[in-house]
Design a protein around this motif. Structure first.
Motif, PDB file in Angstrom:
ATOM      1  N   ASP A  58      -4.375  -3.575 -15.108  1.00 17.80           N
ATOM      2  CA  ASP A  58      -3.032  -3.126 -15.223  1.00 17.80           C
ATOM      3  C   ASP A  58      -2.631  -2.635 -13.717  1.00 17.80           C
ATOM      4  N   ILE A  59      -3.727  -2.791 -12.684  1.00 19.61           N
ATOM      5  CA  ILE A  59      -3.130  -2.005 -11.476  1.00 19.61           C
ATOM      6  C   ILE A  59      -3.863  -3.051 -10.550  1.00 19.61           C
ATOM      7  N   PHE A  60      -3.333  -3.159  -9.330  1.00 19.13           N
ATOM      8  CA  PHE A  60      -4.103  -3.852  -8.083  1.00 19.13           C
ATOM      9  C   PHE A  60      -4.453  -2.583  -7.462  1.00 19.13           C
ATOM     10  N   TYR A  61      -5.715  -2.705  -6.559  1.00 19.43           N
ATOM     11  CA  TYR A  61      -6.315  -1.668  -5.943  1.00 19.43           C
ATOM     12  C   TYR A  61      -7.323  -2.032  -4.824  1.00 19.43           C
ATOM     13  N   THR A  62      -7.674  -0.919  -4.109  1.00 20.09           N
ATOM     14  CA  THR A  62      -8.581  -1.496  -3.028  1.00 20.09           C
ATOM     15  C   THR A  62      -9.238  -0.163  -2.781  1.00 20.09           C
ATOM     16  N   LEU A 107      -2.217  -0.055  -4.740  1.00 19.70           N
ATOM     17  CA  LEU A 107      -1.458  -1.398  -4.315  1.00 19.70           C
ATOM     18  C   LEU A 107      -0.340  -1.549  -5.391  1.00 19.70           C
ATOM     19  N   GLU A 108       0.795  -1.515  -4.899  1.00 21.44           N
ATOM     20  CA  GLU A 108       1.847  -1.937  -6.037  1.00 21.44           C
ATOM     21  C   GLU A 108       2.183  -3.573  -5.631  1.00 21.44           C
ATOM     22  N   ALA A 109       1.941  -4.200  -6.779  1.00 23.69           N
ATOM     23  CA  ALA A 109       2.308  -5.672  -6.598  1.00 23.69           C
ATOM     24  C   ALA A 109       3.731  -5.818  -6.479  1.00 23.69           C
ATOM     25  N   VAL A 110       4.130  -6.595  -5.688  1.00 24.99           N
ATOM     26  CA  VAL A 110       5.341  -6.993  -5.519  1.00 24.99           C
ATOM     27  C   VAL A 110       5.538  -8.339  -6.187  1.00 24.99           C
ATOM     28  N   LEU A 136       0.866  -1.218  -0.011  1.00 23.87           N
ATOM     29  CA  LEU A 136      -0.200   0.034   0.036  1.00 23.87           C
ATOM     30  C   LEU A 136       0.844   1.235   0.120  1.00 23.87           C
ATOM     31  N   THR A 137       0.745   2.018  -0.977  1.00 25.09           N
ATOM     32  CA  THR A 137       1.783   3.194  -1.028  1.00 25.09           C
ATOM     33  C   THR A 137       0.917   4.463  -1.186  1.00 25.09           C
ATOM     34  N   GLY A 138      -0.288   4.626  -1.207  1.00 23.16           N
ATOM     35  CA  GLY A 138      -0.858   5.739  -0.998  1.00 23.16           C
ATOM     36  C   GLY A 138      -2.329   5.830  -1.740  1.00 23.16           C
TER      37      GLY A 138
END
Length: 227
Positions: free
Chosen positions: A160-164, A129-132, A115-117
């Motif tokens: 093309d992104i992960f998020y919540t 969410l940045e996918a590791v 979680l970055t912001g």
């Protein structure tokens, strides 16, 4: 290089400021909120999202869906069909999709995200969410679904992104300028890295929990990641 989350903010902040954002609605036939495959949020992410949800909720005001609530929060992998009230857990299509998710979970490691912001979309306040190492799971889900993955393909949707999401906007925003300023200030936060424990096939329905509106999940099938 700007990220997709940066682009979302740049497009959506003016809409929020002008009151031209989209307004979500309760689930309706052939509409949003169909059965979906999701990654279940572990407690550490739910805890990290709580202050972000509370701050956003104060700025947007009443009338919106509090998607950051533990009974609503999720990380979407795949929407499976248009919203249908007649869909049942025992339907052949649903069971096939659940079996596909189980196979995907069994052959991929537990995904890790950071979680970055937060950012804005035209209809939500989103936690980025940045996918590791989450993309192997996304690819395995599409592969295992086969023809049953056609709904998003037919819509031309590429994930093309992960998020919540923490808020889905369903009404006017009480403090548009304040919301945009707060999101801008929290585009980058102290990162929180977490590993998912399970994934589920879920349905969604409108509910009021503790006085708050949300689109609450009902987990029909849940599969733990190995290890």
């Amino acid at each position: 290089m700007p990220s997709p989350f940066d682009a979302l903010f740049e497009r959506s902040a003016p809409l929020a400021q002008a009151g031209d954002h989209r307004r979500d609605v309760v689930p309706e036939e052939n509409g949003r909120w169909p059965i979906s495959l999701v990654v279940d949020q572990p407690p550490e992410l739910t805890c990290a999202l709580r202050p972000l949800t509370d701050a956003a909720r104060t700025l947007v005001g009443p009338g919106h869906f509090v998607t950051g609530h533990p009974e609503a929060a999720h990380i979407t992998l795949r929407a499976l069909e248009p919203r249908r009230a007649a869909t049942r857990k025992e339907d052949a299509f649903v069971r096939r999709c659940a079996a596909a998710l189980e196979r995907a979970v069994s052959r991929t490691p537990p995904p890790t995200f950071t979680l970055t912001g937060v950012t804005l979309t035209a209809i939500s306040v989103m936690a980025q969410l940045e996918a590791v190492d989450g993309w192997p799971l996304m690819e395995a889900v599409e592969d295992e679904l086969g023809d049953d993955a056609s709904y998003e393909r037919d819509l031309g949707l590429t994930r093309d992104i992960f998020y919540t999401n923490v808020i889905h906007l369903a009404d006017d925003i009480a403090d548009p300028a304040g919301l945009v300023s707060w999101v801008r200030a929290n585009r980058r936060i102290e990162p929180v890295t977490f590993t998912a424990r399970s994934a589920s096939l879920v349905t969604f329905d409108h509910a009021v929990v503790d006085g708050e509106q949300m689109i609450r999940m009902d987990r029909w099938y849940t599969f733990p990641f190995a290890g």
